[in-house]
Write a protein that holds these residues in place. Structure first.
Motif, PDB file in Angstrom:
ATOM      1  N   ASN A  81      40.802  21.373   8.438  1.00  0.00           N
ATOM      2  CA  ASN A  81      42.219  21.684   8.621  1.00  0.00           C
ATOM      3  C   ASN A  81      42.634  21.474  10.059  1.00  0.00           C
ATOM      4  N   THR A  82      41.781  21.867  10.998  1.00  0.00           N
ATOM      5  CA  THR A  82      42.077  21.653  12.417  1.00  0.00           C
ATOM      6  C   THR A  82      42.151  20.170  12.749  1.00  0.00           C
ATOM      7  N   ALA A  83      41.303  19.363  12.109  1.00  0.00           N
ATOM      8  CA  ALA A  83      41.331  17.921  12.346  1.00  0.00           C
ATOM      9  C   ALA A  83      42.647  17.316  11.870  1.00  0.00           C
ATOM     10  N   VAL A  84      43.163  17.797  10.733  1.00  0.00           N
ATOM     11  CA  VAL A  84      44.458  17.305  10.245  1.00  0.00           C
ATOM     12  C   VAL A  84      45.568  17.686  11.226  1.00  0.00           C
ATOM     13  N   THR A  85      45.542  18.923  11.707  1.00  0.00           N
ATOM     14  CA  THR A  85      46.561  19.363  12.668  1.00  0.00           C
ATOM     15  C   THR A  85      46.509  18.532  13.943  1.00  0.00           C
ATOM     16  N   ALA A  86      45.302  18.241  14.423  1.00  0.00           N
ATOM     17  CA  ALA A  86      45.161  17.432  15.642  1.00  0.00           C
ATOM     18  C   ALA A  86      45.681  16.012  15.421  1.00  0.00           C
ATOM     19  N   ALA A  87      45.417  15.458  14.228  1.00  0.00           N
ATOM     20  CA  ALA A  87      45.901  14.108  13.938  1.00  0.00           C
ATOM     21  C   ALA A  87      47.426  14.078  13.919  1.00  0.00           C
ATOM     22  N   VAL A  88      48.043  15.104  13.348  1.00  0.00           N
ATOM     23  CA  VAL A  88      49.514  15.163  13.319  1.00  0.00           C
ATOM     24  C   VAL A  88      50.063  15.295  14.740  1.00  0.00           C
ATOM     25  N   GLU A  89      49.403  16.106  15.562  1.00  0.00           N
ATOM     26  CA  GLU A  89      49.854  16.263  16.953  1.00  0.00           C
ATOM     27  C   GLU A  89      49.718  14.956  17.728  1.00  0.00           C
ATOM     28  N   ASP A  90      48.628  14.231  17.504  1.00  0.00           N
ATOM     29  CA  ASP A  90      48.452  12.935  18.172  1.00  0.00           C
ATOM     30  C   ASP A  90      49.543  11.957  17.753  1.00  0.00           C
ATOM     31  N   THR A  91      49.853  11.957  16.473  1.00  0.00           N
ATOM     32  CA  THR A  91      50.919  11.071  15.990  1.00  0.00           C
ATOM     33  C   THR A  91      52.264  11.439  16.612  1.00  0.00           C
ATOM     34  N   GLN A  92      52.511  12.728  16.768  1.00  0.00           N
ATOM     35  CA  GLN A  92      53.766  13.154  17.389  1.00  0.00           C
ATOM     36  C   GLN A  92      53.839  12.708  18.840  1.00  0.00           C
ATOM     37  N   LYS A  93      52.740  12.828  19.567  1.00  0.00           N
ATOM     38  CA  LYS A  93      52.730  12.381  20.961  1.00  0.00           C
ATOM     39  C   LYS A  93      52.964  10.874  21.050  1.00  0.00           C
ATOM     40  N   THR A  94      52.306  10.132  20.155  1.00  0.00           N
ATOM     41  CA  THR A  94      52.480   8.678  20.149  1.00  0.00           C
ATOM     42  C   THR A  94      53.915   8.301  19.808  1.00  0.00           C
ATOM     43  N   THR A  95      54.488   9.009  18.847  1.00  0.00           N
ATOM     44  CA  THR A  95      55.869   8.734  18.445  1.00  0.00           C
ATOM     45  C   THR A  95      56.843   9.015  19.582  1.00  0.00           C
ATOM     46  N   THR A  96      56.642  10.134  20.265  1.00  0.00           N
ATOM     47  CA  THR A  96      57.530  10.482  21.377  1.00  0.00           C
ATOM     48  C   THR A  96      57.394   9.489  22.521  1.00  0.00           C
ATOM     49  N   ALA A  97      56.149   9.072  22.810  1.00  0.00           N
ATOM     50  CA  ALA A  97      55.941   8.088  23.878  1.00  0.00           C
ATOM     51  C   ALA A  97      56.597   6.753  23.526  1.00  0.00           C
ATOM     52  N   ALA A  98      56.482   6.335  22.264  1.00  0.00           N
ATOM     53  CA  ALA A  98      57.114   5.081  21.840  1.00  0.00           C
ATOM     54  C   ALA A  98      58.636   5.181  21.919  1.00  0.00           C
ATOM     55  N   TYR A  99      59.166   6.339  21.572  1.00  0.00           N
ATOM     56  CA  TYR A  99      60.616   6.543  21.652  1.00  0.00           C
ATOM     57  C   TYR A  99      61.100   6.434  23.093  1.00  0.00           C
ATOM     58  N   ARG A 100      60.390   7.059  23.995  1.00  0.00           N
ATOM     59  CA  ARG A 100      60.792   6.993  25.407  1.00  0.00           C
ATOM     60  C   ARG A 100      60.632   5.583  25.954  1.00  0.00           C
ATOM     61  N   ARG A 101      59.562   4.902  25.567  1.00  0.00           N
ATOM     62  CA  ARG A 101      59.355   3.540  26.041  1.00  0.00           C
ATOM     63  C   ARG A 101      60.445   2.608  25.523  1.00  0.00           C
TER      64      ARG A 101
END
Length: 254
Positions: free
Chosen positions: A155-175
């Motif tokens: 369950n923690t691995a799923v949460t970490a994967a979602v958080e990583d995706t959110q960081k990537t999405t936010t970085a792509a949005y800013r870029r």
């Protein structure tokens, strides 16, 4: 003949206004589109996060109910056990549906496999015990703890994967936003160039044309003072000489 200033500048001002309006509209629409896509992506990630938490919550309810039933033999705890067991497949389907990518989807399946092992080896056998007969089994409890810890890890691995995706999405949005602003800034140079051209046109139109030298023949005749002969009367050729005898005495003395 020069064209009127208004007729000369009207097309340039028209292009300038159209470009400024187009750049403003492009910035507004592109920013609204990017923000909408980013917000929708974040909502999907939040759905995945909540579905993952729902899976763990159902499994935790099942575990708590199974342990209490094991310790007390009270069938009332089986109601919570059945409620958690009925909701868990719904939460699993929601988590798989909301997974933002294949990596997260695989981790959700890994978590489900760990949950199925724990259910089959620990939770379901406990729920099958006769009511009113506590059945404490140290080996089963230890095995159950290890299997449930595997669920927590997944369950923690799923949460970490979602958080990583959110960081990537936010970085792509800013870029993407920075690239858009840079493109619009370059496009803003076009109105600036048009403005310079308009300035030069206005300056050229407001500058008077240079004066051309006038023809000496256009000069008006010199008017002599009263009583004096005109200049052209003093210099009039007649054949090979000038008429000098007709001049007054005071002219000869000069």
């Amino acid at each position: 003949m020069r064209k009127p200033i208004a007729a000369t500048l009207r097309p340039q001002f028209t292009w300038l206004i159209l470009l400024l309006l187009s750049i403003g509209a492009a910035r507004l629409l592109a920013g609204h589109y990017l923000t909408g896509v980013h917000d929708e992506r974040l909502r999907g990630l939040d759905d995945a996060r909540q579905a993952n938490q729902r899976m763990l919550r159902d499994l935790t309810d099942i575990d708590t109910a199974a342990l209490r039933y094991q310790l007390t033999g009270d069938p009332a705890y089986l109601e919570a056990f059945r409620a958690g067991s009925a909701d868990y497949p719904v939460a699993r389907s929601a988590a798989l549906r909301a997974a933002p990518d294949d990596r997260t989807r695989v981790l959700v399946r890994d978590q489900d496999q760990a949950a199925q092992r724990w259910l089959a080896q620990v939770a379901l056998p406990i729920s099958a015990l006769p009511a009113g007969r506590p059945g404490v089994d140290a080996d089963r409890s230890a095995r159950g703890k290890d299997l449930f810890d595997a669920i927590l890890t997944a369950n923690t691995a799923v949460t970490a994967a979602v958080e990583d995706t959110q960081k990537t999405t936010t970085a792509a949005y800013r870029r993407t936003g920075r690239v858009l602003e840079a493109a619009l800034a370059l496009l803003s140079l076009v109105p600036a160039l048009i403005a310079v051209r308009v300035y030069r046109s206005v300056r050229r139109l407001l500058t008077p044309p240079p004066r051309t030298p006038r023809d000496p023949l256009d000069e008006p005749p010199t008017i002599a003072p009263f009583g004096e002969p005109a200049v052209h009367d003093l210099d009039m050729p007649t054949g090979g000489g000038r008429i000098a005898g007709a001049l007054p005495d005071h002219v000869h003395r000069l």
